[in-house]
Design a protein around this motif. Structure first.
Motif, PDB file in Angstrom:
ATOM      1  N   SER A   1       0.869  -1.449  -0.223  1.00 39.11           N
ATOM      2  CA  SER A   1      -0.027  -0.192  -0.069  1.00 39.11           C
ATOM      3  C   SER A   1       0.755   0.840   0.165  1.00 39.11           C
ATOM      4  O   SER A   1       2.502   1.229   0.778  1.00 39.11           O
ATOM      5  CB  SER A   1      -1.057   0.294   1.348  1.00 39.11           C
ATOM      6  N   HIS A   2       0.510   2.390  -0.403  1.00 39.13           N
ATOM      7  CA  HIS A   2       0.439   4.110  -0.435  1.00 39.13           C
ATOM      8  C   HIS A   2      -0.358   4.533   0.500  1.00 39.13           C
ATOM      9  O   HIS A   2      -0.980   4.626   0.351  1.00 39.13           O
ATOM     10  CB  HIS A   2       1.487   4.747  -2.161  1.00 39.13           C
ATOM     11  N   PRO A   3       0.543   5.221   1.360  1.00 45.74           N
ATOM     12  CA  PRO A   3       0.216   6.233   1.660  1.00 45.74           C
ATOM     13  C   PRO A   3      -1.337   6.910   1.035  1.00 45.74           C
ATOM     14  O   PRO A   3      -1.929   7.173   2.411  1.00 45.74           O
ATOM     15  CB  PRO A   3       0.724   6.009   3.105  1.00 45.74           C
ATOM     16  N   LYS A   4      -0.780   7.828  -0.209  1.00 40.80           N
ATOM     17  CA  LYS A   4      -1.141   9.042  -0.582  1.00 40.80           C
ATOM     18  C   LYS A   4      -2.131   8.191  -1.050  1.00 40.80           C
ATOM     19  O   LYS A   4      -3.506   8.863  -1.447  1.00 40.80           O
ATOM     20  CB  LYS A   4       0.059   9.513  -0.993  1.00 40.80           C
ATOM     21  N   ASP A   5      -2.222   6.450  -1.162  1.00 40.98           N
ATOM     22  CA  ASP A   5      -3.834   6.207  -2.048  1.00 40.98           C
ATOM     23  C   ASP A   5      -4.492   5.468  -1.334  1.00 40.98           C
ATOM     24  O   ASP A   5      -5.247   4.977  -1.741  1.00 40.98           O
ATOM     25  CB  ASP A   5      -2.693   5.892  -3.444  1.00 40.98           C
ATOM     26  N   LEU A   6      -4.487   4.505   0.405  1.00 42.41           N
ATOM     27  CA  LEU A   6      -5.206   4.264   0.585  1.00 42.41           C
ATOM     28  C   LEU A   6      -6.363   4.955   1.273  1.00 42.41           C
ATOM     29  O   LEU A   6      -5.766   5.892   2.169  1.00 42.41           O
ATOM     30  CB  LEU A   6      -4.478   3.448   2.107  1.00 42.41           C
ATOM     31  N   SER A   7      -7.275   4.404   1.075  1.00 44.54           N
ATOM     32  CA  SER A   7      -8.459   5.588   0.976  1.00 44.54           C
ATOM     33  C   SER A   7      -9.273   5.185   1.891  1.00 44.54           C
ATOM     34  O   SER A   7      -9.549   3.915   2.284  1.00 44.54           O
ATOM     35  CB  SER A   7      -9.510   5.634  -0.623  1.00 44.54           C
ATOM     36  N   ASP A   8     -10.043   6.251   2.715  1.00 41.75           N
ATOM     37  CA  ASP A   8     -10.987   5.992   3.931  1.00 41.75           C
ATOM     38  C   ASP A   8     -12.201   4.693   3.253  1.00 41.75           C
ATOM     39  O   ASP A   8     -12.477   4.168   3.694  1.00 41.75           O
ATOM     40  CB  ASP A   8     -11.906   7.087   4.009  1.00 41.75           C
TER      41      ASP A   8
END
Length: 421
Positions: free
Chosen positions: A222-229
């Motif tokens: 996972s990339h923190p900028k793209d992991l959605s709520d």
């Protein structure tokens, strides 16, 4: 990812009538499937090639092939050919499926094949692979990367992001479930940016959660900028989605994160962590951290230590920064002295070890649903949140079965338990 690529290589060779050899001495073809993400992997390849050279001298008809992302780099491929002229085939990441045909060409009299052609077509249908007997089966959902972190070679050797069709992935997962696979790990450099043109990662996870069968799904990376709520909330709702998230942070310093081109700061990262803790209360969280990135100061490193203490990771994969030729970070000013790097990584390891020990002690007395993934007098099982528990199976083979285990003891960070029936 390399494990799964190797499984697919096995399948490609099996389709052409080749079988696996028990040892290099008995092989007619030896294939090195390489990685270039870290320098140590390249060093091991060169060392192993040195040993194969002596075997080739005894068996002149032995075919030696080197493939993968290390050899997708033109300068590395040329270096290998010059340094190891006994290699018959050098190819990169885009032509792995064609390797058996290259071998046949060598068998027919061709002396040397160099194939670094770039082909970014997305494989269609179910990805055929010779699956290991391991509990965990892997499924590629996408290839390549668009992020261009300044320390990373992957976008240059794997190409841009491209996603498989949702229906192909669903069919592959259905096939694995029907064969009794209990843990399925979705693979991609950045799974959160999955998009096949119609469906995003949330839609994919929703579809997979509806597949029949007794199994759980994990994914990385996972990339923190793209992991959605929405994805975080979905994991909290759906039983098939394991409560485990690998969320690389790389640094706790906003200045270093910007130099790394990570496209988030520590506040945004901690927002993700807070969301996970809220909607997946028992989540196991792991991460990657790089120590000694160019210009990293003591203050930057202290910020990383502080973040690690705040998050309290279940596990942390810690690396000393090493140059990768062809990346922006390799030519940055302010390269950190090796002694300083070693001192910092040692302190980080000590900090994380203390946290892991505390988390392990807190697990004593708790009961977990777990998947037995190791055989032996003392078996091992992996929990829903990715903890490993050692237990006595009482002589009954529990491999690839879900069991209920009570944690009875913790020694350092290792958990020990007993089955509850």
């Amino acid at each position: 990812m390399n494990v799964h690529e190797t499984e697919k290589l096995y399948a490609a060779f099996e389709r052409e009538g080749y079988g696996a050899s028990e040892s290099p001495d008995g092989a007619d073809v030896i294939v090195f499937n390489t990685c270039c993400v870290r320098e140590g992997a390249e060093t091991r390849v060169l060392g192993n090639l040195g040993m194969i050279k002596h075997l080739k001298e005894k068996k002149p008809n032995l075919i030696v092939a080197v493939c993968g992302c290390m050899t997708q780099q033109k300068q590395v491929a040329e270096m290998l050919h010059k340094r190891c002229p006994f290699i018959n085939i050098i190819t990169g990441t885009y032509s792995l499926g064609a390797l058996p045909q290259m071998v046949k060409a060598i068998e027919s009299g061709e002396k040397f094949i160099l194939d670094l052609e770039v082909n970014e077509a997305v494989p269609a249908g179910v990805n055929e692979a010779v699956r290991s007997e391991n509990v965990n089966s892997f499924v590629n959902i996408m290839y390549g990367c668009n992020n261009f972190c300044t320390y990373c070679i992957v976008p240059y050797v794997k190409g841009r992001e491209r996603s498989r069709k949702l229906e192909d992935i669903v069919n592959e997962v259905k096939s694995l479930s029907s064969r009794g696979v209990k843990e399925i790990t979705l693979l991609g450099q950045n799974v959160n940016s999955y998009n096949d043109g119609k469906n995003d990662f949330y839609a994919l996870l929703s579809e997979l959660s509806a597949v029949d069968g007794d199994f759980w799904i994990k994914f990385m990376t996972s990339h923190p900028k793209d992991l959605s709520d929405d994805v975080i909330k979905l994991i909290g709702r759906e039983r098939k989605l394991a409560n485990y998230i690998h969320l690389p942070v790389q640094s706790g310093s906003d200045r270093i994160l910007k130099a790394m081109n990570r496209h988030y700061d520590t506040a945004a990262y901690m927002h993700r962590i807070d969301m996970i803790r809220e909607f997946i209360p028992n989540a196991g969280i792991t991460a990657d951290v790089i120590v000694g990135f160019p210009t990293e100061t003591d203050e930057d490193f202290r910020s990383t230590l502080d973040l690690v203490k705040r998050v309290r990771y279940n596990n942390l994969f810690m690396f000393v920064y090493s140059k990768r030729n062809g990346t922006p970070a390799a030519i940055m000013d302010g390269q950190v002295d090796e002694k300083i790097k070693k001192a910092r990584i040692a302190e980080l390891i000590t900090t994380q070890s203390a946290i892991a020990n505390e988390l392990a002690s807190a697990a004593v007395g708790k009961t977990y649903s777990a998947l037995c993934d190791g055989r032996g007098k003392t078996a091992t099982a992996k929990t829903y949140d990715d903890r490993v528990i050692v237990f006595d199976d009482g002589g009954e083979d529990m491999y690839n079965r879900f069991v209920t285990i009570e944690v009875t003891d913790a020694k350092n960070s290792k958990l020990y338990g007993k089955i509850r029936k």
